[in-house]
Write a protein that holds these residues in place. Structure first.
Motif, PDB file in Angstrom:
ATOM      1  N   HIS A   1     -31.943  67.703 -31.809  1.00  0.00           N
ATOM      2  CA  HIS A   1     -30.893  68.663 -31.369  1.00  0.00           C
ATOM      3  C   HIS A   1     -29.788  67.914 -31.889  1.00  0.00           C
ATOM      4  O   HIS A   1     -29.787  66.674 -31.719  1.00  0.00           O
ATOM      5  CB  HIS A   1     -30.921  69.216 -29.866  1.00  0.00           C
ATOM      6  N   LEU A   2     -28.531  68.236 -31.772  1.00  0.00           N
ATOM      7  CA  LEU A   2     -27.241  67.409 -32.187  1.00  0.00           C
ATOM      8  C   LEU A   2     -26.572  67.318 -30.759  1.00  0.00           C
ATOM      9  O   LEU A   2     -26.409  67.937 -29.780  1.00  0.00           O
ATOM     10  CB  LEU A   2     -26.179  68.754 -32.779  1.00  0.00           C
ATOM     11  N   ASN A   3     -26.532  65.872 -30.893  1.00  0.00           N
ATOM     12  CA  ASN A   3     -25.697  65.212 -29.749  1.00  0.00           C
ATOM     13  C   ASN A   3     -24.193  65.042 -29.975  1.00  0.00           C
ATOM     14  O   ASN A   3     -23.854  64.186 -30.653  1.00  0.00           O
ATOM     15  CB  ASN A   3     -26.427  63.921 -29.412  1.00  0.00           C
ATOM     16  N   GLY A   4     -23.451  66.021 -29.366  1.00  0.00           N
ATOM     17  CA  GLY A   4     -22.004  65.771 -29.545  1.00  0.00           C
ATOM     18  C   GLY A   4     -21.458  67.231 -29.656  1.00  0.00           C
ATOM     19  O   GLY A   4     -22.095  68.122 -29.097  1.00  0.00           O
ATOM     20  N   SER A   5     -20.504  67.373 -30.342  1.00  0.00           N
ATOM     21  CA  SER A   5     -19.991  68.800 -30.484  1.00  0.00           C
ATOM     22  C   SER A   5     -19.999  69.273 -31.901  1.00  0.00           C
ATOM     23  O   SER A   5     -19.388  68.530 -32.695  1.00  0.00           O
ATOM     24  CB  SER A   5     -18.449  68.585 -29.950  1.00  0.00           C
ATOM     25  N   PRO A   6     -20.191  70.485 -32.034  1.00  0.00           N
ATOM     26  CA  PRO A   6     -20.084  70.866 -33.851  1.00  0.00           C
ATOM     27  C   PRO A   6     -18.761  71.272 -34.058  1.00  0.00           C
ATOM     28  O   PRO A   6     -18.455  71.292 -34.969  1.00  0.00           O
ATOM     29  CB  PRO A   6     -20.913  72.333 -33.510  1.00  0.00           C
ATOM     30  N   GLU A   7     -17.925  71.520 -33.038  1.00  0.00           N
ATOM     31  CA  GLU A   7     -16.523  72.012 -33.230  1.00  0.00           C
ATOM     32  C   GLU A   7     -15.439  70.729 -33.327  1.00  0.00           C
ATOM     33  O   GLU A   7     -14.473  70.735 -34.252  1.00  0.00           O
ATOM     34  CB  GLU A   7     -16.134  73.056 -32.127  1.00  0.00           C
ATOM     35  N   HIS A   8     -15.380  70.151 -31.848  1.00  0.00           N
ATOM     36  CA  HIS A   8     -14.335  69.014 -31.912  1.00  0.00           C
ATOM     37  C   HIS A   8     -15.177  67.678 -32.253  1.00  0.00           C
ATOM     38  O   HIS A   8     -15.406  66.825 -31.487  1.00  0.00           O
ATOM     39  CB  HIS A   8     -13.959  68.853 -30.389  1.00  0.00           C
ATOM     40  N   ARG A   9     -14.914  67.205 -33.669  1.00  0.00           N
ATOM     41  CA  ARG A   9     -15.421  66.193 -34.128  1.00  0.00           C
ATOM     42  C   ARG A   9     -14.764  65.899 -35.537  1.00  0.00           C
ATOM     43  O   ARG A   9     -14.125  66.638 -36.007  1.00  0.00           O
ATOM     44  CB  ARG A   9     -17.060  66.102 -34.384  1.00  0.00           C
ATOM     45  N   LEU A  10     -14.952  64.689 -35.957  1.00  0.00           N
ATOM     46  CA  LEU A  10     -14.194  64.121 -37.093  1.00  0.00           C
ATOM     47  C   LEU A  10     -14.802  65.117 -38.135  1.00  0.00           C
ATOM     48  O   LEU A  10     -15.825  65.698 -38.432  1.00  0.00           O
ATOM     49  CB  LEU A  10     -15.048  62.619 -37.673  1.00  0.00           C
ATOM     50  N   PHE A  11     -13.804  65.370 -38.945  1.00  0.00           N
ATOM     51  CA  PHE A  11     -13.860  66.300 -40.497  1.00  0.00           C
ATOM     52  C   PHE A  11     -14.439  67.685 -39.746  1.00  0.00           C
ATOM     53  O   PHE A  11     -15.446  68.209 -39.781  1.00  0.00           O
ATOM     54  CB  PHE A  11     -15.035  65.858 -41.418  1.00  0.00           C
TER      55      PHE A  11
ATOM     56  N   CYS B   1      -5.911  54.164 -47.398  1.00  0.00           N
ATOM     57  CA  CYS B   1      -6.407  55.340 -46.631  1.00  0.00           C
ATOM     58  C   CYS B   1      -5.502  56.353 -46.510  1.00  0.00           C
ATOM     59  O   CYS B   1      -5.653  57.439 -46.504  1.00  0.00           O
ATOM     60  CB  CYS B   1      -6.947  54.862 -45.204  1.00  0.00           C
ATOM     61  N   ARG B   2      -3.976  56.022 -46.522  1.00  0.00           N
ATOM     62  CA  ARG B   2      -3.045  57.006 -46.510  1.00  0.00           C
ATOM     63  C   ARG B   2      -2.921  57.861 -47.491  1.00  0.00           C
ATOM     64  O   ARG B   2      -2.974  59.086 -47.542  1.00  0.00           O
ATOM     65  CB  ARG B   2      -1.672  56.307 -46.011  1.00  0.00           C
ATOM     66  N   GLN B   3      -3.342  57.183 -48.730  1.00  0.00           N
ATOM     67  CA  GLN B   3      -3.353  58.010 -50.155  1.00  0.00           C
ATOM     68  C   GLN B   3      -4.790  58.644 -50.175  1.00  0.00           C
ATOM     69  O   GLN B   3      -4.680  59.810 -50.891  1.00  0.00           O
ATOM     70  CB  GLN B   3      -3.333  56.991 -51.247  1.00  0.00           C
ATOM     71  N   GLU B   4      -6.040  58.177 -49.631  1.00  0.00           N
ATOM     72  CA  GLU B   4      -7.391  58.804 -50.123  1.00  0.00           C
ATOM     73  C   GLU B   4      -7.887  59.440 -49.014  1.00  0.00           C
ATOM     74  O   GLU B   4      -9.188  59.802 -49.166  1.00  0.00           O
ATOM     75  CB  GLU B   4      -7.952  57.566 -50.855  1.00  0.00           C
ATOM     76  N   MET B   5      -7.531  59.354 -47.697  1.00  0.00           N
ATOM     77  CA  MET B   5      -8.401  59.820 -46.746  1.00  0.00           C
ATOM     78  C   MET B   5      -8.843  61.341 -46.794  1.00  0.00           C
ATOM     79  O   MET B   5      -9.788  61.848 -46.494  1.00  0.00           O
ATOM     80  CB  MET B   5      -7.857  59.527 -45.310  1.00  0.00           C
ATOM     81  N   ASP B   6      -7.807  62.259 -47.249  1.00  0.00           N
ATOM     82  CA  ASP B   6      -8.098  63.469 -47.575  1.00  0.00           C
ATOM     83  C   ASP B   6      -9.283  63.730 -48.603  1.00  0.00           C
ATOM     84  O   ASP B   6     -10.466  64.409 -48.171  1.00  0.00           O
ATOM     85  CB  ASP B   6      -7.161  64.327 -48.018  1.00  0.00           C
ATOM     86  N   LYS B   7      -9.349  62.893 -49.606  1.00  0.00           N
ATOM     87  CA  LYS B   7     -10.206  63.133 -50.418  1.00  0.00           C
ATOM     88  C   LYS B   7     -11.547  62.290 -50.144  1.00  0.00           C
ATOM     89  O   LYS B   7     -12.707  62.637 -50.270  1.00  0.00           O
ATOM     90  CB  LYS B   7      -9.896  62.286 -51.722  1.00  0.00           C
ATOM     91  N   GLU B   8     -11.475  61.309 -49.326  1.00  0.00           N
ATOM     92  CA  GLU B   8     -12.678  60.698 -48.738  1.00  0.00           C
ATOM     93  C   GLU B   8     -13.386  61.598 -47.516  1.00  0.00           C
ATOM     94  O   GLU B   8     -14.762  61.571 -47.669  1.00  0.00           O
ATOM     95  CB  GLU B   8     -12.171  59.354 -48.076  1.00  0.00           C
TER      96      GLU B   8
END
Ligand code: PLP
Length: 254
Positions: free
Chosen positions: A244-254, A215-222
């Motif tokens: 509708h989107l349940n959550g945050s369009p801004e503060h989330r993974l990726f 993951c350290r090597q590939e997480m950016d690519k993933e």
């Protein structure tokens, strides 16, 4: 050989999160790590206070651990979240009392991918001399996490959420600049610096270590692979009326 393999895995895990090797405690997964962190702090600091602050959208391994402790004399505040699934920092700070011993807020939500403001939470905790624990199960291996930079005292995660084997995880327990003390929840031969007795799950731990290294090597690519998939799924779903989107369009993974 087994000992060397465990040592190497410990190094791989530590490296992924910017920790020291002696700050990693191997467990059976995030559920156990959550229990060990929260119950361990509660028992350790029982004389100092009994108040824990967490939030309503935590994983059950955190919520039900807190519920259990309420029966043992803990007082728990379950902070609400706003429409984007985030806690409010002013509400967090005003929930703090002289009896508060622990703030337990997850890094990334299991269902929505929403990220909590971890650095800000950590600095509020430390300003009031309170320990900060985060369940980072959904963040580790997906986004860069550095425990020192974030100011984390205790952090739980599990291998199978980032392509590792099931039934193995870890708890980060800070030792620098001061050792964070917790009471073990498993008594026995004193493995893992006494934090978690029981013969180590060597194959699981080796798998956890390898997953951390990859993951350290590939997480950016993933992340670059996953983000467009997420966006496409979301975009197509949002075309359906009533969704509708349940959550945050801004503060989330990726
Ligand atoms: C999956 C998950 C857990 C539980 O992990 P186990 O490996 O099943 O113990 C705990 N917390 C979060 C946030 C999770 O996503």
């Amino acid at each position: 050989e087994a000992r060397d393999a465990v040592d190497e895995a410990r190094m791989q895990v530590a490296k992924l999160i910017g920790a020291g090797e002696n700050e990693i405690v191997f467990t059976s997964g995030a559920t156990e790590s959550d229990n060990l962190a929260i119950k361990g702090v509660f028992e350790q600091l029982r004389d100092k206070g009994n108040h824990i602050i967490t939030c309503s959208t935590e994983h059950k391994a955190v919520l039900y651990t807190c519920k259990h402790l309420e029966k043992k004399g803990a007082s728990v505040t379950y902070l609400p979240v706003d429409k984007h699934g985030r806690i409010r920092l002013d509400e967090l700070e005003s929930a703090i009392t002289t009896k508060t011993i622990l703030i337990a807020i997850m890094m990334v939500n299991t269902e929505t991918g929403v990220m909590q403001p971890i650095k800000e939470i950590a600095s509020i905790a430390h300003k009031h001399n309170i320990l900060f624990f985060t369940d980072a199960t959904q963040a580790i291996g997906k986004i860069p996490v550095n425990v020192q930079e974030y100011g984390i005292d205790l952090m739980a995660f599990t291998a199978h959420k980032f392509y590792g084997p099931k039934g193995v995880g870890a708890l980060y327990v800070r030792r620098k600049p001061e050792v964070v003390k917790i009471i073990a929840q498993m008594d026995g031969g004193g493995h893992e610096k006494g934090y978690r007795s029981g013969t180590l799950n060597v194959p699981g731990i080796v798998g956890l270590g390898k997953a951390c290294e990859l993951c350290r090597q590939e997480m950016d690519k993933e992340a670059q692979r996953l983000k467009p998939l997420r966006d496409r799924l979301e975009q197509r779903l949002l075309e359906i009326p009533g969704i509708h989107l349940n959550g945050s369009p801004e503060h989330r993974l990726f």
